[in-house]
Scaffold this motif. Structure first.
Motif, PDB file in Angstrom:
ATOM      1  N   LYS A 168       0.830  -1.206   0.000  1.00 33.03           N
ATOM      2  CA  LYS A 168       0.000   0.000   0.000  1.00 33.03           C
ATOM      3  C   LYS A 168       0.863   1.253   0.000  1.00 33.03           C
ATOM      4  O   LYS A 168       0.593   2.218  -0.744  1.00 33.03           O
ATOM      5  CB  LYS A 168      -0.921  -0.012   1.218  1.00 33.03           C
ATOM      6  N   GLY A 169       1.905   1.262   0.822  1.00 33.70           N
ATOM      7  CA  GLY A 169       2.783   2.428   0.897  1.00 33.70           C
ATOM      8  C   GLY A 169       3.474   2.711  -0.419  1.00 33.70           C
ATOM      9  O   GLY A 169       3.592   3.868  -0.837  1.00 33.70           O
ATOM     10  N   MET A 170       3.913   1.657  -1.109  1.00 37.33           N
ATOM     11  CA  MET A 170       4.564   1.850  -2.399  1.00 37.33           C
ATOM     12  C   MET A 170       3.547   2.260  -3.466  1.00 37.33           C
ATOM     13  O   MET A 170       3.831   3.128  -4.290  1.00 37.33           O
ATOM     14  CB  MET A 170       5.278   0.559  -2.817  1.00 37.33           C
ATOM     15  N   GLY A 174       3.321   5.591  -6.224  1.00 37.37           N
ATOM     16  CA  GLY A 174       3.582   5.419  -7.644  1.00 37.37           C
ATOM     17  C   GLY A 174       4.304   4.175  -8.086  1.00 37.37           C
ATOM     18  O   GLY A 174       4.671   4.057  -9.254  1.00 37.37           O
ATOM     19  N   VAL A 175       4.534   3.212  -7.179  1.00 41.02           N
ATOM     20  CA  VAL A 175       5.206   1.971  -7.574  1.00 41.02           C
ATOM     21  C   VAL A 175       4.328   0.784  -7.203  1.00 41.02           C
ATOM     22  O   VAL A 175       4.033   0.563  -6.026  1.00 41.02           O
ATOM     23  CB  VAL A 175       6.587   1.830  -6.888  1.00 41.02           C
ATOM     24  N   GLU A 176       3.902   0.014  -8.211  1.00 43.91           N
ATOM     25  CA  GLU A 176       3.069  -1.161  -7.963  1.00 43.91           C
ATOM     26  C   GLU A 176       3.946  -2.386  -7.767  1.00 43.91           C
ATOM     27  O   GLU A 176       4.951  -2.572  -8.457  1.00 43.91           O
ATOM     28  CB  GLU A 176       2.115  -1.395  -9.154  1.00 43.91           C
ATOM     29  N   ILE A 177       3.541  -3.225  -6.816  1.00 39.09           N
ATOM     30  CA  ILE A 177       4.294  -4.446  -6.527  1.00 39.09           C
ATOM     31  C   ILE A 177       3.328  -5.488  -5.987  1.00 39.09           C
ATOM     32  O   ILE A 177       2.330  -5.150  -5.338  1.00 39.09           O
ATOM     33  CB  ILE A 177       5.441  -4.172  -5.526  1.00 39.09           C
ATOM     34  N   SER A 178       3.600  -6.759  -6.250  1.00 37.92           N
ATOM     35  CA  SER A 178       2.704  -7.831  -5.818  1.00 37.92           C
ATOM     36  C   SER A 178       3.131  -8.399  -4.472  1.00 37.92           C
ATOM     37  O   SER A 178       4.262  -8.173  -4.011  1.00 37.92           O
ATOM     38  CB  SER A 178       2.685  -8.955  -6.850  1.00 37.92           C
ATOM     39  N   ILE A 355       8.000   5.946   5.946  1.00 37.49           N
ATOM     40  CA  ILE A 355       9.217   5.662   5.189  1.00 37.49           C
ATOM     41  C   ILE A 355       8.923   5.531   3.697  1.00 37.49           C
ATOM     42  O   ILE A 355       9.680   6.022   2.857  1.00 37.49           O
ATOM     43  CB  ILE A 355       9.879   4.372   5.731  1.00 37.49           C
ATOM     44  N   ALA A 356       7.812   4.863   3.366  1.00 38.84           N
ATOM     45  CA  ALA A 356       7.479   4.646   1.957  1.00 38.84           C
ATOM     46  C   ALA A 356       7.318   5.972   1.217  1.00 38.84           C
ATOM     47  O   ALA A 356       7.809   6.130   0.085  1.00 38.84           O
ATOM     48  CB  ALA A 356       6.200   3.820   1.847  1.00 38.84           C
ATOM     49  N   ALA A 357       6.643   6.931   1.851  1.00 41.99           N
ATOM     50  CA  ALA A 357       6.422   8.229   1.205  1.00 41.99           C
ATOM     51  C   ALA A 357       7.732   8.952   0.941  1.00 41.99           C
ATOM     52  O   ALA A 357       7.858   9.716  -0.026  1.00 41.99           O
ATOM     53  CB  ALA A 357       5.519   9.089   2.088  1.00 41.99           C
ATOM     54  N   LEU A 358       8.729   8.699   1.779  1.00 42.38           N
ATOM     55  CA  LEU A 358      10.013   9.380   1.632  1.00 42.38           C
ATOM     56  C   LEU A 358      10.977   8.612   0.737  1.00 42.38           C
ATOM     57  O   LEU A 358      11.773   9.203  -0.001  1.00 42.38           O
ATOM     58  CB  LEU A 358      10.642   9.575   3.015  1.00 42.38           C
ATOM     59  N   TYR A 359      10.912   7.275   0.813  1.00 38.45           N
ATOM     60  CA  TYR A 359      11.897   6.446   0.107  1.00 38.45           C
ATOM     61  C   TYR A 359      11.582   6.242  -1.374  1.00 38.45           C
ATOM     62  O   TYR A 359      12.487   6.205  -2.202  1.00 38.45           O
ATOM     63  CB  TYR A 359      11.985   5.066   0.774  1.00 38.45           C
ATOM     64  N   LEU A 376      14.234  -2.350   0.817  1.00 38.36           N
ATOM     65  CA  LEU A 376      14.698  -1.197   1.591  1.00 38.36           C
ATOM     66  C   LEU A 376      13.630  -0.714   2.567  1.00 38.36           C
ATOM     67  O   LEU A 376      13.910  -0.453   3.743  1.00 38.36           O
ATOM     68  CB  LEU A 376      15.092  -0.055   0.649  1.00 38.36           C
ATOM     69  N   ILE A 377      12.395  -0.597   2.079  1.00 37.45           N
ATOM     70  CA  ILE A 377      11.304  -0.106   2.928  1.00 37.45           C
ATOM     71  C   ILE A 377      11.012  -1.098   4.054  1.00 37.45           C
ATOM     72  O   ILE A 377      10.881  -0.718   5.218  1.00 37.45           O
ATOM     73  CB  ILE A 377      10.035   0.144   2.084  1.00 37.45           C
ATOM     74  N   GLY A 378      10.913  -2.383   3.704  1.00 42.22           N
ATOM     75  CA  GLY A 378      10.617  -3.407   4.708  1.00 42.22           C
ATOM     76  C   GLY A 378      11.716  -3.525   5.745  1.00 42.22           C
ATOM     77  O   GLY A 378      11.451  -3.627   6.946  1.00 42.22           O
ATOM     78  N   THR A 379      12.970  -3.488   5.281  1.00 38.62           N
ATOM     79  CA  THR A 379      14.100  -3.590   6.208  1.00 38.62           C
ATOM     80  C   THR A 379      14.191  -2.355   7.092  1.00 38.62           C
ATOM     81  O   THR A 379      14.406  -2.454   8.304  1.00 38.62           O
ATOM     82  CB  THR A 379      15.422  -3.767   5.433  1.00 38.62           C
ATOM     83  N   ALA A 380      14.031  -1.181   6.493  1.00 37.67           N
ATOM     84  CA  ALA A 380      14.094   0.073   7.268  1.00 37.67           C
ATOM     85  C   ALA A 380      12.982   0.115   8.299  1.00 37.67           C
ATOM     86  O   ALA A 380      13.170   0.628   9.411  1.00 37.67           O
ATOM     87  CB  ALA A 380      13.988   1.267   6.325  1.00 37.67           C
TER      88      ALA A 380
END
Length: 436
Positions: A168-170, A174-178, A355-359, A376-380
């Protein structure tokens, strides 16, 4: 402004290391953050209080899960498990720690009670730990692994919520991921936690250690619960029905409160727990989980100050000024920022949207793939969860291990889990961002 997050987190960390109560430490850090951002003390406190609602759902779910766990223990079914563990694991320290890590792992994906099982399962085992001279820091490391690694790597139960939060954050940026891609992206960072667990169990905390009375901050009159012989009966079968129902409702609704309420109500409707004991079950649940729930509320208020004043944005903006087209360096800086922010907020789930909004914009510009960005987002987000004084991943183990006043929250839980999980998680997360 860019130093607000760093300084306030340092204040919280130093006060905690000096054995100041964690709630006081967080409030002090929040006031420092407010003052550095130009707010008055009163305004800082008001912003702290206004932001406490951000974790209201989590706090309520912990209280209800605590009551559900108390109701489960009322049936005596936990005594069967405790007696079995004592019988099979006496004299086998290493195997015991591995088993505890496994049992804790079930609380994230299979039986979604999260940390509520710890104050019920661990106190009866404390005497056994002392007799075997088990290093309780190793037990804390095992429990924290089970509370954290499964949701990082497995998209079920709490893990599903964690991975959906990343997606959801990504997506919002603007980045879609499954779901499959986020799961694969987090396998490498999660593997770092497995390495940390093995180091803690087989190397760092393998030696005998005497537990010191009062080490947890004061003397506690504690008598380990007596675990008599208990045989599986109809009441236990109905308890398993309630647990299963709670799990299914939690999975299908994605709501911990709904799941906990379902399990708790069924315990009464199936007459597993008498109605007359309802008040005691709730009171004991609040007693068990109340402190943890309140710490989460205060930590949410602290996080509100850091975000609303723009302190987190300023930290990322300043950090981005050091970024080049060097992806390894960018990943390193982003993970460092995530570590500082998450230690302050104490919640990986609450940190990821920030973090997602910034990264995401930075990762897009730097050319990171969607899977590398997710790593990166999950680890951070996960960094700092273990080791943070305000994290339920550390508060939970302490709630059980310090029942007799022999286990210190900061030095015996936070410091060991920070060393064994955040360091390998950082390294493996950095590798994942480069290779994916």
């Amino acid at each position: 402004m860019e130093w607000v997050v760093v300084v306030s987190v340092l204040v919280m960390t130093i006060l905690s290391l000096l054995r100041v109560n964690v709630i006081i430490a967080i409030i002090a850090a929040a006031i420092v953050a407010g003052l550095m951002s130009g707010l008055s003390v009163v305004d800082s406190i008001e912003m702290l209080v206004s932001g406490m609602g951000g974790q209201a759902s989590t706090a309520l779910s912990y209280i209800l899960l605590g009551a559900f766990a108390v109701a489960i223990s009322y049936t005596g079914i936990t005594a069967i498990l405790v007696n079995y563990l004592i019988k099979v694991l006496t004299g086998k320290k290493t195997i015991m720690l591995l088993v505890l890590a496994g049992v804790a792992s079930l609380s994230q994906n299979l039986v979604p009670v999260h940390i509520a099982f710890i104050p019920i399962l661990i106190p009866p085992l404390l005497k056994l730990f002392d007799d075997m001279k088990v290093d309780r820091r190793g037990v804390a490391a095992a429990l924290t692994f089970g509370l954290k690694a499964p949701y990082v790597m497995i998209p079920a139960g709490f893990g599903l919520l964690f991975h959906e939060t990343i997606i959801k954050g990504m997506g919002q940026n603007g980045v879609e991921i499954s779901l499959t891609e986020t799961t694969l992206s987090m396998l490498i960072p999660g593997s770092g936690m497995i390495v940390g667990l093995l180091i803690a169990i087989f190397i760092t905390y393998r030696k005998d250690r005497e537990s010191i009375p009062g080490a947890g901050g004061g003397e506690v009159n504690f008598t380990a619960p007596v675990q008599g012989d208990v045989t599986f009966n109809k009441k236990h079968a109905l308890t398993l029905v309630a647990i299963t129902a709670a799990l299914l409702v939690q999975i299908f609704t994605g709501n911990l409160i709904a799941g906990a309420l379902t399990g708790l109500i069924l315990m009464f409707l199936l007459l597993v727990v008498p109605f007359k004991n309802g008040d005691k079950v709730m009171a004991d649940g609040i007693s068990m989980m109340g402190t943890i729930a309140f710490v989460m509320l205060v930590a949410s208020g602290f996080g509100n100050i850091l975000t609303e004043t723009g302190a987190v944005d300023a930290l990322v903006e300043v950090s981005s000024g050091y970024l080049t087209d060097n992806q390894p360096l960018i990943a390193l800086i982003l993970l460092l920022v995530g570590l500082v922010v998450t230690i302050g907020i104490g919640s990986s789930f609450g940190t990821i949207p920030i973090i997602a909004a910034l990264y995401v914009p930075i990762c897009i510009t730097a050319g990171f793939s969607p899977m590398a960005t997710a790593a990166l987002i999950g680890t951070a987000g996960a960094l700092g969860d273990a080791g943070s004084p305000a994290s339920d991943s550390t508060l939970g183990p302490t709630s059980g291990l310090n029942a007799d006043g022999k286990h210190h929250h900061i030095w015996d839980t936070c410091v060991p889990t920070f060393m064994h999980y955040n360091i390998p998680l950082f390294i493996f997360g950095w590798v994942a961002a480069i290779v994916l």
